[in-house]
Design a protein around this motif. Structure first.
Motif, PDB file in Angstrom:
ATOM      1  N   THR A  48      72.486  -9.794 -40.055  1.00  0.00           N
ATOM      2  CA  THR A  48      73.259  -9.429 -38.781  1.00  0.00           C
ATOM      3  C   THR A  48      74.414 -10.116 -38.468  1.00  0.00           C
ATOM      4  O   THR A  48      74.286 -11.357 -38.332  1.00  0.00           O
ATOM      5  N   SER A  49      75.508  -9.476 -38.305  1.00  0.00           N
ATOM      6  CA  SER A  49      76.727 -10.248 -38.099  1.00  0.00           C
ATOM      7  C   SER A  49      77.136  -9.907 -36.558  1.00  0.00           C
ATOM      8  O   SER A  49      77.309  -8.864 -36.137  1.00  0.00           O
ATOM      9  N   ARG A  50      77.518 -10.862 -35.812  1.00  0.00           N
ATOM     10  CA  ARG A  50      78.138 -11.041 -34.571  1.00  0.00           C
ATOM     11  C   ARG A  50      79.588 -11.399 -34.694  1.00  0.00           C
ATOM     12  O   ARG A  50      79.856 -12.600 -35.048  1.00  0.00           O
ATOM     13  N   THR A  59      78.384  -6.086 -32.727  1.00  0.00           N
ATOM     14  CA  THR A  59      76.979  -6.719 -33.625  1.00  0.00           C
ATOM     15  C   THR A  59      76.891  -5.416 -35.000  1.00  0.00           C
ATOM     16  O   THR A  59      76.922  -4.425 -34.690  1.00  0.00           O
TER      17      THR A  59
END
Length: 116
Positions: A48-50, A59
Motif C-alpha cells: 500500500t503506497s500513500r 493511496t
C-alpha cells in the motif's frame, strides 16, 4: 559531485520500482531478467503506497519490484524502466549494495554479464 550523488565503491545495487498490478510487474520482471539487465527481480504484491500526486493525497495498492543488478548496468535498467513502465513518473530508485555473500555477488555478476 552533485548533492544527490553519494560516494560509494559499490559494484552492485538494488533498483526499486512499483506498479499498479501483477501483470505489469511480471512483464517488467521477466524482461529485466531475460535481457540480462538484472540477475533477479523479486515481485512483492500487496504494497500500500500513500503519496501526493498532482496536488492530491493518493493511496494505491501496488506491486513492488526489487531488482538486483550491477551498478554498471544501472543506466540501462533505468532507461528500460523509463521507457516500459506504465506510470507517467515511475519510482526508479538505486540503492548501492555495500556488501553481500561473495558467492551470491559472483552469481549476480555472471547473470548480468552481456556474454551468453
Amino acid at each position: 559531485m552533485s548533492r544527490s550523488e553519494t560516494r560509494s565503491n559499490a559494484r552492485y545495487c538494488i533498483v526499486l520500482t512499483a506498479v499498479s498490478g501483477r501483470e505489469s510487474a511480471d512483464r517488467l520482471a521477466d524482461s529485466l531478467v531475460r535481457n540480462r539487465l538484472c540477475a533477479c527481480v523479486s515481485v512483492v504484491p500487496g504494497v500500500t503506497s500513500r503519496y501526493r500526486w498532482q496536488g492530491r493525497l493518493e493511496t494505491a495498492e501496488e506491486v513492488l519490484l526489487i531488482a538486483k543488478t550491477s551498478c554498471s548496468r544501472y543506466a540501462e535498467v533505468e532507461s528500460f524502466l523509463s521507457r516500459e513502465h506504465p506510470y507517467e513518473c515511475p519510482e526508479i530508485l538505486k540503492i548501492p549494495i555495500e556488501a553481500g555473500l561473495p558467492a551470491y555477488l559472483d552469481w549476480m555478476r555472471e547473470s548480468v554479464s552481456s556474454r551468453c
